[in-house]
Design a protein around this motif. Structure first.
Motif, mmCIF file in Angstrom:
data_model
loop_
_atom_site.group_PDB
_atom_site.id
_atom_site.type_symbol
_atom_site.label_atom_id
_atom_site.label_comp_id
_atom_site.label_asym_id
_atom_site.label_seq_id
_atom_site.Cartn_x
_atom_site.Cartn_y
_atom_site.Cartn_z
ATOM 1 N N ALA A 135 0.820 -1.211 0.000
ATOM 2 C CA ALA A 135 0.000 0.000 0.000
ATOM 3 C C ALA A 135 0.852 1.258 0.000
ATOM 4 O O ALA A 135 0.513 2.253 -0.662
ATOM 5 N N ASP A 136 1.966 1.234 0.724
ATOM 6 C CA ASP A 136 2.843 2.406 0.779
ATOM 7 C C ASP A 136 3.695 2.544 -0.471
ATOM 8 O O ASP A 136 3.805 3.634 -1.040
ATOM 9 N N THR A 137 4.300 1.444 -0.906
ATOM 10 C CA THR A 137 5.219 1.531 -2.041
ATOM 11 C C THR A 137 4.505 1.754 -3.362
ATOM 12 O O THR A 137 5.066 2.340 -4.295
ATOM 13 N N LEU A 138 3.247 1.293 -3.468
ATOM 14 C CA LEU A 138 2.527 1.394 -4.735
ATOM 15 C C LEU A 138 1.262 2.241 -4.615
ATOM 16 O O LEU A 138 0.381 2.167 -5.475
ATOM 17 N N GLY A 139 1.188 3.051 -3.584
ATOM 18 C CA GLY A 139 -0.027 3.810 -3.338
ATOM 19 C C GLY A 139 -0.141 5.116 -4.096
ATOM 20 O O GLY A 139 -1.238 5.660 -4.238
#
Length: 280
Positions: free
Chosen positions: A47-51
């Motif tokens: 969620a953080d890396t591809l958000g």
């Protein structure tokens, strides 16, 4: 798209670097590149890396159907933008694809064929509304008893039919030509170049990589040359003119006999050159 770069999902720092590495596509791996104790960490990091806004297309390779991590991986991917594709390993038949598409409607599924059974069903899998198909050669080598590791070259002959089989299945299903499987020896760039040349001769277009240093070699091996682009333009122009004149064939200045059907191949070259912004 010629280059796809695998990166471990439990290394957000490497994911960030991969997105700016020059790869045409980044594959965030939750499967082979992530040890079992780190699987949950890798999922949580998605969620953080591809958000945010992504500079290149991205896929997430989940763990295989039937594994103890598969369902949790699908749940994690479901929370991501629909622009992010799912790379499904160890597909043995269209039922594996259908199950994922039912869970994640509207998301592209890219099928990895890594078993003898999957290979026998290659056309069925390619026809199951997937965005692409590819071989997972490490597992296939193991199942077929072919040499791997330092002796991998000895197993190449045994993979020739499997590679051609996949190229034919993709074409028959009107899918893009598949990318080659990874070349495991990151330091052997000359060997990578030779392997890419052999793959291109079989009909592959592009290749997956496991390190950014491999990307320029892959791109150079598969990108059309100036001569190929010029030739393709000549074919399209000359055969197109022949069609306009009501003729079915044309002979070029060098004596080459062309059929109208050859325009399709030439246009593929021009489309690939345009996608790569290559001028001939």
């Amino acid at each position: 798209m010629l280059t796809s770069l695998y990166v471990p999902g439990d290394r957000p720092d490497r994911v960030a670097k991969a997105l700016t590495s020059g790869a045409d596509c980044v594959i965030v791996d939750l499967e082979d590149a992530v040890a079992a104790p780190h699987k949950a960490q890798a999922r949580a990091a998605l969620a953080d890396t591809l958000g945010g806004t992504l500079p290149v297309p991205v896929q997430v390779r989940v763990n295989a159907p039937g594994s103890r991590w598969h369902e949790a991986d699908l749940e994690a991917v479901a929370d991501l933008s629909l622009e992010i594709g799912l790379r499904l390993p160890k597909v043995t038949g269209p039922q594996d694809v259908d199950a994922v598409r039912e869970r994640l409607p509207g998301r592209e599924v890219h099928a990895l064929i890594e078993t003898a059974l999957g290979l026998e069903r290659a056309f069925e899998i390619a026809s199951a509304s997937v965005a692409s198909v590819a071989l997972g050669e490490a597992d296939l080598r193991s199942e077929l008893g072919l040499a791997a590791g330092p002796a991998a070259a000895a197993g190449e002959q045994g993979l020739a039919w499997a590679r051609s089989r996949l190229v034919v299945a993709a074409a028959a299903a009107n899918l893009p030509a598949p990318q080659q499987s990874v070349y495991a020896d990151v330091r052997d760039l000359d060997g990578l170049a030779r392997s890419c040349a052999a793959g291109r001769a079989l009909g592959f277009v592009g290749r997956t990589a496991i390190h950014p240093v491999q990307l320029p070699v892959i791109r150079e091996a598969f990108a059309p040359t100036d001569a190929q682009i010029s030739r393709a333009r000549e074919i399209v122009e000359r055969v197109g003119a022949a069609q306009a004149d009501g003729a079915g064939t044309v002979v070029l200045a060098d004596g080459t006999f062309l059929d109208v059907a050859m325009v399709r191949s030439a246009r593929r070259v021009l489309d690939l050159a345009a996608s790569l912004r290559v001028d001939g």
